[in-house]
Enzyme design. Structure first.
Site, mmCIF file in Angstrom:
data_model
loop_
_atom_site.group_PDB
_atom_site.id
_atom_site.type_symbol
_atom_site.label_atom_id
_atom_site.label_comp_id
_atom_site.label_asym_id
_atom_site.label_seq_id
_atom_site.Cartn_x
_atom_site.Cartn_y
_atom_site.Cartn_z
ATOM 1 N N GLN A 75 0.871 -1.175 0.000
ATOM 2 C CA GLN A 75 0.000 0.000 0.000
ATOM 3 C C GLN A 75 0.904 1.220 0.000
ATOM 4 O OE1 GLN A 75 -3.214 0.660 -0.362
ATOM 5 N NE2 GLN A 75 -2.756 2.834 -0.148
ATOM 6 N N CYS A 76 1.067 1.846 -1.161
ATOM 7 C CA CYS A 76 2.053 2.922 -1.320
ATOM 8 C C CYS A 76 1.495 4.323 -1.124
ATOM 9 C CB CYS A 76 2.713 2.817 -2.692
ATOM 10 S SG CYS A 76 3.824 1.400 -2.853
ATOM 11 N N GLN A 77 0.201 4.499 -1.235
ATOM 12 C CA GLN A 77 -0.368 5.827 -1.017
ATOM 13 C C GLN A 77 -0.317 6.163 0.478
ATOM 14 O OE1 GLN A 77 -4.651 6.437 -1.585
ATOM 15 N NE2 GLN A 77 -4.202 8.106 -2.998
ATOM 16 N N PRO A 79 -6.027 -1.631 5.033
ATOM 17 C CA PRO A 79 -6.482 -0.471 5.809
ATOM 18 C C PRO A 79 -7.562 0.388 5.161
ATOM 19 C CG PRO A 79 -4.340 -0.021 4.833
ATOM 20 C CD PRO A 79 -4.649 -1.458 4.530
ATOM 21 N N TYR A 80 -7.874 0.171 3.897
ATOM 22 C CA TYR A 80 -8.840 1.034 3.208
ATOM 23 C C TYR A 80 -10.006 0.210 2.657
ATOM 24 C CZ TYR A 80 -4.997 4.390 3.381
ATOM 25 O OH TYR A 80 -3.989 5.218 3.817
ATOM 26 N N GLY A 114 -10.869 0.450 -0.462
ATOM 27 C CA GLY A 114 -10.309 0.016 -1.731
ATOM 28 C C GLY A 114 -9.126 0.886 -2.076
ATOM 29 N N GLU A 151 -7.111 2.131 -5.697
ATOM 30 C CA GLU A 151 -7.337 2.184 -7.139
ATOM 31 C C GLU A 151 -6.120 1.799 -7.971
ATOM 32 O OE1 GLU A 151 -6.301 6.449 -5.730
ATOM 33 O OE2 GLU A 151 -7.427 4.732 -4.967
ATOM 34 N N HIS A 173 -16.408 3.572 -6.883
ATOM 35 C CA HIS A 173 -15.435 4.606 -6.517
ATOM 36 C C HIS A 173 -14.061 4.286 -7.089
ATOM 37 C CE1 HIS A 173 -13.725 7.769 -3.904
ATOM 38 N NE2 HIS A 173 -12.674 6.953 -3.863
ATOM 39 N N GLU A 174 -13.576 3.078 -6.827
ATOM 40 C CA GLU A 174 -12.229 2.735 -7.291
ATOM 41 C C GLU A 174 -12.157 2.699 -8.811
ATOM 42 O OE1 GLU A 174 -10.214 3.006 -5.020
ATOM 43 O OE2 GLU A 174 -11.562 2.746 -3.329
ATOM 44 N N HIS A 226 -11.646 6.095 -10.285
ATOM 45 C CA HIS A 226 -10.263 6.574 -10.204
ATOM 46 C C HIS A 226 -9.479 6.275 -11.493
ATOM 47 C CE1 HIS A 226 -9.391 8.392 -6.384
ATOM 48 N NE2 HIS A 226 -9.907 7.388 -5.679
ATOM 49 N N GLU A 238 -9.859 12.763 -5.147
ATOM 50 C CA GLU A 238 -10.959 12.129 -4.427
ATOM 51 C C GLU A 238 -12.301 12.815 -4.592
ATOM 52 O OE1 GLU A 238 -10.744 9.300 -3.476
ATOM 53 O OE2 GLU A 238 -8.626 8.907 -3.112
ATOM 54 N N ASP A 290 -0.724 11.198 5.536
ATOM 55 C CA ASP A 290 -1.599 10.276 6.267
ATOM 56 C C ASP A 290 -2.283 10.972 7.442
ATOM 57 O OD1 ASP A 290 -1.088 8.158 4.609
ATOM 58 O OD2 ASP A 290 0.358 7.186 5.931
ATOM 59 N N TYR A 333 -12.699 14.125 -0.002
ATOM 60 C CA TYR A 333 -13.711 13.341 -0.702
ATOM 61 C C TYR A 333 -15.039 14.097 -0.765
ATOM 62 C CZ TYR A 333 -10.667 9.248 0.160
ATOM 63 O OH TYR A 333 -9.628 8.343 0.206
ATOM 64 N N ARG A 391 -9.781 -2.090 8.645
ATOM 65 C CA ARG A 391 -10.154 -0.962 7.777
ATOM 66 C C ARG A 391 -10.259 0.298 8.628
ATOM 67 N NH1 ARG A 391 -15.618 -0.795 4.007
ATOM 68 N NH2 ARG A 391 -15.221 1.225 2.998
ATOM 69 N N MET A 392 -9.462 1.313 8.306
ATOM 70 C CA MET A 392 -9.365 2.501 9.148
ATOM 71 C C MET A 392 -10.696 3.218 9.300
ATOM 72 S SD MET A 392 -5.648 4.277 8.631
ATOM 73 C CE MET A 392 -5.773 4.565 6.864
#
Length: 617
Positions: free
Chosen positions: A135-137, A269-270, A272, A274, A298-299, A302, A321, A378, A386, A569-570
């Site tokens: 997860q790079c974002q 953690p999310y 989704g 994209e 949503h994804e 993107h 977003e 973060d 969003y 999932r946050m």
């Protein structure tokens, strides 16, 4: 430039990456090489700067000649989230303006790389093989590979990934083949190859490795997961191709060739992510009735707004977003009806109100275009980009007064900025240029641009959403709020017999906005009347548990602990932990639960929970 990156792409910019890496589960590292092709943009420049975070750099060499190059990893501030700069001295032959630079970095990730989550076999559904996903974002790519870790730089990439022979590798790219090789210890290895021909920013490079199976769900789509989950996922996402066709009707041609889905383990953690060609999805959307597929909408959106047209820096995150939420709801409106679109917009406004309340001690982060100098993106993450962004676009669409014309504008925006990055100023200029006739007629004279873009808190005005779809939810909510103790026996299952899952989510969301919180007598009566403990839909369950915890219903605290232990999932775990921590009766429980579960959570989730629970030094 980008306040969250050390790189200087205005001087030397990467154009293509090629990975040759091996996944070493026993060491929890990625080991191998990265070949970077770049262009020196200034004759006065003699260096390439890359972002890194806890990477072990082994060597840097000229990819064509093999000659070693000078390099230095600058000292890291242990309290900084930005890692360290890798400064590479370019050969004198590359110092000319426009000269190509081709180099290779041999490196290894740290076992604590924030972008990579390593799961032991027992943490997977199948309990037999290990698993990893990345997860790079927003700025975690630098812990996975040396890069210009800013969304302002887009590159193509290719990859060769070596994994244990019984596992499958997937990336945010088109698979081009795989073959078996033997390792030094005679064990079987498999090499998977990939190619991403569309330029993307570093945060969209993604890798997953596990015991994965797929099911085709459309002409351009398959769903991937562990075998124990894959069939239920295929059922849940069966209408993905229909959704893709609707999205193309709104946004234009889909340029990515494939649109696959990967249902990840619960610690993702999310909702989704994209990643191009391979959307990562949380298993919490597997409701069994396809009621939560708006996450896929949503994804998928993107693919145009975020991946094709990308925010220039994280300070302009709303352009990713806000546009994507707006398009997502356009898709839902097309697939169902306009009332459904408004229904989701109203729910989104409540999420925005909650986020603004959560940021009361950091109100500057509720600006649509915040200043992120020295701030980890973060830490700024919330519903604000969003929902405030989507609300702005909805508001502007209402001022234009023609949905079809606004969709033509949307196509123009995507066509103008595709394959590029964009700032808020560029967006605004394009918008007012496209609608220049309306602007000249004063249609936008009432818009408080500074208030919308730079103001703190809620927007200057709330768009005129059609409330018809939520009126029944609002009426029932008001009935509960107004009810005296003597009137509580008037509620019954008949109250919600015509409600679907969306109505229940809206009803509970309305109750969560109440201050002071709904009292324990009403919450207990609600359980007796509606048996909300029995619902498995994660969105319903999340809101119901929050309502119970806020009311101080101690019998439900253990149910909340179970929920935060089942998934990471946050969107779900952070508010529930905050609610538990806010109560003196459950504060110790929140802390002990977090400490026991921290090793199971993704790094991003654990890091944010430490902030929520006042555990950061």
């Amino acid at each position: 430039m980008d306040p969250n990156s050390f790189s200087e792409p205005d001087l030397c910019i990467c154009k293509h990456l090629h990975f040759n890496i091996e996944v070493l589960f026993e060491k929890k590292v990625l080991h191998g090489s990265l070949r970077l092709q770049a262009v020196n943009k200034s004759s006065n420049n003699n260096r390439l700067i890359l972002d890194t975070n806890k990477l072990k750099i082994l060597s840097v060499s000229d990819a064509k000649t093999g000659h070693h190059m000078q390099w230095e990893v600058q000292p890291m501030n242990s309290k900084s989230p930005f890692g360290s700069a890798l400064v590479i001295t370019l050969p004198s032959s590359s110092s000319r303006d426009g000269e190509a630079v081709d180099l290779e970095v041999l490196y290894e990730t740290s076992p604590e790389a924030s972008a990579v989550q390593w799961l032991a076999a027992e943490q997977t559904v199948g309990k037999t093989h290990p698993y990893l996903f990345t997860q790079c974002q927003a700025i975690h790519a630098r812990s996975m590979f040396p890069c210009q870790d800013t969304p302002s730089v887009k590159t193509t990439y290719s990859a060769e990934v070596i994994v244990p022979g019984e596992l499958t590798a997937l990336m945010s790219a088109i698979p081009t083949g795989n073959h078996v090789v033997s390792g030094n210890d005679k064990s079987s290895r498999k090499v998977f190859t990939f190619e991403q021909k569309v330029p993307i920013p570093s945060y969209l490079v993604a890798l997953a490795v596990g015991a994965l199976e797929s099911r085709q769900i459309g002409a351009r789509s398959s769903v991937w997961s562990e075998k124990e989950v894959v069939d239920s996922a295929a059922y849940e996402f069966a209408h993905t191709e229909d959704m893709l066709n609707v999205a193309e009707g709104i946004c234009g041609p889909y340029v990515w060739e494939k649109y696959d889905l990967l249902v990840l383990p619960p610690s993702f953690p999310y909702g989704g992510m994209e990643n191009p060609c391979l959307t990562f999805v949380t298993p919490t959307v597997l409701a069994g009735d396809r009621s939560l597929v708006n996450v896929v909408a949503h994804e998928l959106s993107h693919s145009w707004t975020g991946n094709l047209v990308t925010n220039h820096t994280w300070e302009h995150f709303w352009l990713n977003e806000g546009f994507t939420v707006f398009v997502e709801r356009k898709i839902m409106g097309r697939m169902f009806d306009e009332k459904m679109r408004h229904f989701h917009c109203i729910g989104g406004w409540k999420a925005l109100v909650n986020s603004v309340n959560d940021f009361k001690d950091a109100i500057h982060l509720t600006s649509l275009v915040p200043n992120l100098e020295g701030i980890d993106p973060d830490d700024a993450f919330s519903s604000v980009p969003y929902e405030k962004g989507s609300a702005l676009l909805f508001y502007l669409e209402c001022l234009v007064g023609d949905h079809d014309q606004f969709e033509l504008y949307l196509r123009s925006y995507i066509e103008t900025f595709k394959y590029k990055t964009v700032t808020t100023d560029q967006w605004k200029h394009h918008f007012l240029t496209y609608f220049h006739k309306q602007a000249e007629q004063g249609v936008f004279s009432e818009v408080d641009w500074d208030g919308w873009l730079f103001g703190h808190g809620l927007p200057p005005c709330k768009p005129a959403y059609n409330t018809a779809g939520v009126d029944a939810c609002t009426d029932l909510c008001q009935k509960w709020i107004a009810a005296s103790d003597e009137q509580l026996d008037s509620f019954s299952p008949e109250d919600i017999k015509d409600f679907n899952s969306h109505h229940l989510i809206e009803f509970l969301s309305l109750l969560l906005l109440e201050k002071p919180p709904v009292d324990i007598a009403k919450v207990k009566t609600m359980q007796c009347a509606y048996n909300l403990h029995s619902y498995k839909n994660a969105e319903i369950r999340f809101r119901w548990l929050r309502l119970c915890v806020k009311a101080g219903w101690e019998d439900v605290f253990s149910m909340a602990v179970t929920f935060v232990s089942e998934q990471g999932r946050m969107k779900f775990v952070r508010p529930l932990y905050r609610d538990l921590y806010a109560h003196e009766k459950s504060r110790a429980l929140a802390l002990s639960t977090f400490h026991s579960l921290k090793p199971l959570y993704h790094h991003i989730t654990a890091n944010m929970l430490e902030k929520d629970l006042d555990l950061r030094q």
